[in-house]
Scaffold this motif. Sequence first.
Motif: not given
Length: 253
Positions: A85-94, A159-174
């Motif tokens: 995560r610190e290097r910008g890889i974020e996994t959004i599990y089911q 909407q919950r998926q959007a929150v999980a994606i938003g969290r990844a985006v905020y922490w600059n997941a590439r």
Amino acid sequence: MNDMAQAPSVPLLEVRHLSKSFGPVQALSDLSMALHPGEVVALAGDNGAGKTTLIKAISGVYKPTSGDILLDGQRVTFSSPQEARERGIETIYQDLALADNLSIGANIFLGREPMRKAMGFLPVLDRRRMAEAARETMALLDFHVKRMDAPVSNFSGGQRQAVAIGRAVYWNARVLIMDEPTAALGVPEQRKVISLIHQLKAQGRGVVFISHNLQDIFAVSDRIIVLRRGVRAGERRISETTHEEVVRLMVGG
């Protein structure tokens, strides 16, 4: 966002000859793939094909038995998902790993809560910063709800998926790895998630999209990599293949 743009010749993420065994069981064998900025690569295959092992190796859950993982052309090793995560890889599990009783902002900062100094007292939660981060991040994803401060348990699956994606985006997941993001959603909700993924593409992020739903794969992906029993059975550009060909690759016909 411009800092994400780079020459197409250098993949954002690259996996070279990756293998992973668990004792005598070979879960992945000599697998290679690449992901470029602004690209969605789908992983398809039956249960046991190696999809989960691959994404867990990329995201720091498993240490590969052999092979290399590269970010921006540089070899990396992760000993934990936190390092990835610190290097910008974020996994959004089911299961999304959201705290149902908390707001969007509180979920974005879950475990990394911002604090502010209160006069003469111990630091307190910076709720204003959390609320601002929620508004800015959701606006970036063109996502709108009536009450940003509502607990996420009030929200629909999309909407919950959007929150999980938003969290990844905020922490600059590439690189976002999305595991079955449209499973158990109705058609309108599936369309919303597909729209969110298009937003990520437009921002120059790379998405690894795992799904059993070929319709969704064809709606959002640029390329598809089919796994079968731990090996790469084939790779196709979505524009140059069909559902039938993908199914044949999956079953080995």
